[in-house]
Write a protein that holds these residues in place. Structure first.
Motif, PDB file in Angstrom:
ATOM      1  N   VAL A 205       0.831  -1.209   0.000  1.00 46.27           N
ATOM      2  CA  VAL A 205       0.000   0.000   0.000  1.00 46.27           C
ATOM      3  C   VAL A 205       0.863   1.255   0.000  1.00 46.27           C
ATOM      4  O   VAL A 205       0.683   2.163  -0.810  1.00 46.27           O
ATOM      5  CB  VAL A 205      -0.931   0.003   1.237  1.00 46.27           C
ATOM      6  N   ASP A 206       1.779   1.311   0.949  1.00 42.21           N
ATOM      7  CA  ASP A 206       2.709   2.436   1.059  1.00 42.21           C
ATOM      8  C   ASP A 206       3.917   1.987   1.859  1.00 42.21           C
ATOM      9  O   ASP A 206       3.906   0.925   2.496  1.00 42.21           O
ATOM     10  CB  ASP A 206       2.041   3.677   1.673  1.00 42.21           C
ATOM     11  N   THR A 207       4.957   2.792   1.815  1.00 38.49           N
ATOM     12  CA  THR A 207       6.174   2.434   2.536  1.00 38.49           C
ATOM     13  C   THR A 207       7.044   3.670   2.678  1.00 38.49           C
ATOM     14  O   THR A 207       6.721   4.733   2.148  1.00 38.49           O
ATOM     15  CB  THR A 207       6.951   1.322   1.810  1.00 38.49           C
ATOM     16  N   LYS A 208       8.139   3.524   3.403  1.00 39.93           N
ATOM     17  CA  LYS A 208       9.104   4.625   3.514  1.00 39.93           C
ATOM     18  C   LYS A 208      10.511   4.090   3.259  1.00 39.93           C
ATOM     19  O   LYS A 208      10.815   2.933   3.566  1.00 39.93           O
ATOM     20  CB  LYS A 208       9.031   5.303   4.881  1.00 39.93           C
ATOM     21  N   TYR A 209      11.343   4.947   2.700  1.00 40.09           N
ATOM     22  CA  TYR A 209      12.743   4.613   2.461  1.00 40.09           C
ATOM     23  C   TYR A 209      13.622   5.684   3.077  1.00 40.09           C
ATOM     24  O   TYR A 209      13.270   6.870   3.075  1.00 40.09           O
ATOM     25  CB  TYR A 209      13.050   4.533   0.963  1.00 40.09           C
ATOM     26  N   GLU A 210      14.759   5.243   3.591  1.00 45.76           N
ATOM     27  CA  GLU A 210      15.768   6.178   4.069  1.00 45.76           C
ATOM     28  C   GLU A 210      17.046   5.959   3.269  1.00 45.76           C
ATOM     29  O   GLU A 210      17.350   4.830   2.865  1.00 45.76           O
ATOM     30  CB  GLU A 210      16.019   5.972   5.565  1.00 45.76           C
ATOM     31  N   PHE A 211      17.771   7.048   3.070  1.00 44.02           N
ATOM     32  CA  PHE A 211      18.974   6.995   2.243  1.00 44.02           C
ATOM     33  C   PHE A 211      20.165   7.613   2.971  1.00 44.02           C
ATOM     34  O   PHE A 211      20.009   8.454   3.858  1.00 44.02           O
ATOM     35  CB  PHE A 211      18.749   7.753   0.927  1.00 44.02           C
ATOM     36  N   GLY A 212      21.349   7.173   2.561  1.00 46.60           N
ATOM     37  CA  GLY A 212      22.586   7.748   3.073  1.00 46.60           C
ATOM     38  C   GLY A 212      23.621   7.782   1.967  1.00 46.60           C
ATOM     39  O   GLY A 212      23.439   7.179   0.901  1.00 46.60           O
ATOM     40  N   MET A 213      24.723   8.477   2.229  1.00 46.89           N
ATOM     41  CA  MET A 213      25.817   8.586   1.263  1.00 46.89           C
ATOM     42  C   MET A 213      27.043   7.860   1.811  1.00 46.89           C
ATOM     43  O   MET A 213      27.378   7.980   2.993  1.00 46.89           O
ATOM     44  CB  MET A 213      26.163  10.042   0.994  1.00 46.89           C
ATOM     45  N   LYS A 214      27.685   7.095   0.931  1.00 47.09           N
ATOM     46  CA  LYS A 214      28.926   6.406   1.293  1.00 47.09           C
ATOM     47  C   LYS A 214      29.896   6.547   0.130  1.00 47.09           C
ATOM     48  O   LYS A 214      29.621   6.060  -0.979  1.00 47.09           O
ATOM     49  CB  LYS A 214      28.625   4.923   1.577  1.00 47.09           C
ATOM     50  N   ASP A 215      31.010   7.244   0.367  1.00 47.83           N
ATOM     51  CA  ASP A 215      32.024   7.461  -0.674  1.00 47.83           C
ATOM     52  C   ASP A 215      31.407   8.033  -1.948  1.00 47.83           C
ATOM     53  O   ASP A 215      31.696   7.581  -3.071  1.00 47.83           O
ATOM     54  CB  ASP A 215      32.760   6.152  -0.995  1.00 47.83           C
ATOM     55  N   GLY A 216      30.505   9.008  -1.767  1.00 47.02           N
ATOM     56  CA  GLY A 216      29.899   9.684  -2.905  1.00 47.02           C
ATOM     57  C   GLY A 216      28.779   8.922  -3.588  1.00 47.02           C
ATOM     58  O   GLY A 216      28.229   9.387  -4.591  1.00 47.02           O
ATOM     59  N   LEU A 218      24.939   7.016  -3.401  1.00 47.06           N
ATOM     60  CA  LEU A 218      23.669   6.953  -2.691  1.00 47.06           C
ATOM     61  C   LEU A 218      23.335   5.504  -2.366  1.00 47.06           C
ATOM     62  O   LEU A 218      23.435   4.626  -3.229  1.00 47.06           O
ATOM     63  CB  LEU A 218      22.561   7.563  -3.547  1.00 47.06           C
ATOM     64  N   MET A 219      22.940   5.262  -1.114  1.00 42.28           N
ATOM     65  CA  MET A 219      22.559   3.911  -0.697  1.00 42.28           C
ATOM     66  C   MET A 219      21.246   3.964   0.061  1.00 42.28           C
ATOM     67  O   MET A 219      20.998   4.900   0.830  1.00 42.28           O
ATOM     68  CB  MET A 219      23.620   3.289   0.216  1.00 42.28           C
ATOM     69  N   VAL A 220      20.402   2.943  -0.118  1.00 38.71           N
ATOM     70  CA  VAL A 220      19.215   2.814   0.706  1.00 38.71           C
ATOM     71  C   VAL A 220      19.635   2.130   2.001  1.00 38.71           C
ATOM     72  O   VAL A 220      20.425   1.181   2.002  1.00 38.71           O
ATOM     73  CB  VAL A 220      18.084   2.047  -0.023  1.00 38.71           C
ATOM     74  N   VAL A 221      19.158   2.664   3.135  1.00 39.07           N
ATOM     75  CA  VAL A 221      19.629   2.207   4.451  1.00 39.07           C
ATOM     76  C   VAL A 221      18.438   1.885   5.352  1.00 39.07           C
ATOM     77  O   VAL A 221      17.281   1.983   4.951  1.00 39.07           O
ATOM     78  CB  VAL A 221      20.526   3.280   5.112  1.00 39.07           C
ATOM     79  N   ASP A 222      18.754   1.497   6.580  1.00 36.98           N
ATOM     80  CA  ASP A 222      17.782   1.226   7.631  1.00 36.98           C
ATOM     81  C   ASP A 222      17.017  -0.065   7.347  1.00 36.98           C
ATOM     82  O   ASP A 222      17.516  -1.147   7.619  1.00 36.98           O
ATOM     83  CB  ASP A 222      16.824   2.417   7.816  1.00 36.98           C
TER      84      ASP A 222
END
Length: 325
Positions: A205-216, A218-222
């Motif tokens: 139905v719905d969701t959330k994503y969190e992102f971070g940066m590693k060595d330039g 973009l990565m999805v995290v959590d």
């Protein structure tokens, strides 16, 4: 999951749930609502506890919840690693993820295919969500014509706050190029999750994503597409119930929020930060554990084998075997 004695196994586990950890040599401890994070140099060790939060408070613990959440998240991270890079290094224990330490981006990307939850509550009050104006005449739980991105700020505590794309870019909270990549990544992940769930008789139905940066990069995290971060409806239950203005059968923790409000209407949903948590019945704990197991199996198509065990001891042994302790 052994269906005929699962209640017995869950009851055995009730006094063995993982409420917290204290592995001092793992690194600097940061405790979230559900996960204990140990940070050492360029890695983060995330231990999913059995804590259950609702209305911005940790309420109780649920047997096997941490393991089930980590298993679901690990499943999706593995499935989607070629779509969007993620922070996973290895999974040395069912409750533990070893991940890259990233510079967190303070924006949550909330993706919606149906109008429900807080977006519906805002709509009823004729308020926007993340500055998005929706057409009039929508009904609760209605499928939206287009998938919506409704970003919010990532709060350290308390409620996250919806924020528009324009505000994020104007305030330079995120570089424009990176933000656009976050949008594209969130949509790709969500569409993949939708299609996968549909094959298993579920609606994402719905969701959330969190992102971070590693060595330039973009990565999805959590976490990703878990019962805590997403809403799942049973596909077969949706159409018929929607026509009758009834809620579809759900597989997330919404049932617990409802139980709290029905059982303690004077306390929930407006429980204060330091207010004492009222007693939580064994029956609802067992029901929730079974609900998390069912959702794990339904989402992944894998069987969950529940065994009453000392979770903290098992984590210690596995971290030691993997040379983290």
């Amino acid at each position: 999951m052994v269906k005929n004695n699962i209640d017995v196994i869950i009851k055995e586990q009730l006094d063995k749930t993982l409420n917290e950890t204290s592995f001092a040599t793992l690194g600097t401890l940061y405790k979230g609502k559900v996960r204990d994070n140990y940070i050492k140099k360029d890695i983060r060790i995330i231990i999913a506890t059995d804590r259950l939060s609702a209305f911005d408070r940790v309420i109780t613990t649920i047997p096997f919840k941490g393991e089930l959440l980590n298993r679901v998240s690990s499943f999706w991270f593995e499935k989607t690693k070629d779509i969007v890079k993620n922070h996973i290094i290895e999974i040395p224990d069912p409750n533990v993820a070893i991940v890259h330490q990233c510079d967190m981006i303070p924006i949550e990307m909330i993706v919606r295919a149906y109008i429900t939850g807080s977006a519906w509550r805002n709509y009823e009050k004729e308020e926007t969500t993340s500055g998005i104006i929706l057409p009039s005449g929508l009904r609760k739980n209605q499928k939206l014509d287009d998938i919506l991105l409704t970003p919010s700020t990532k709060a350290e505590s308390g409620h996250d706050i919806y924020i528009s794309r324009e505000q994020i870019l104007k305030q330079k909270m995120v570089n424009k190029e990176i933000y656009e990549k976050m949008e594209q990544s969130a949509l790709k992940l969500f569409k993949y999750g939708q299609n996968y769930c549909y094959k298993n008789g579920l609606i994402l139905v719905d969701t959330k994503y969190e992102f971070g940066m590693k060595d330039g990069e973009l990565m999805v995290v959590d976490e990703i597409h878990t019962q805590d971060s997403s809403r799942f409806w049973i596909l077969d239950s949706y159409e018929n119930r929607f026509e009758k203005n009834e809620n579809p059968e759900i597989l997330d923790k919404e049932i617990f929020r409802g139980w709290l409000m029905d059982t303690y209407p004077d306390i929930f949903p407006n429980i204060k930060p330091n207010q004492e948590i009222p007693p939580i019945s064994t029956d609802i704990k067992i029901e929730l554990a079974k609900r998390y197991m069912k959702s794990y199996e339904k989402i992944t198509g894998l069987e969950f084998e529940a065994n009453a065990t000392n979770v903290k001891q098992r984590i210690y042994e596995n971290l030691k075997k993997a040379n983290y302790l």
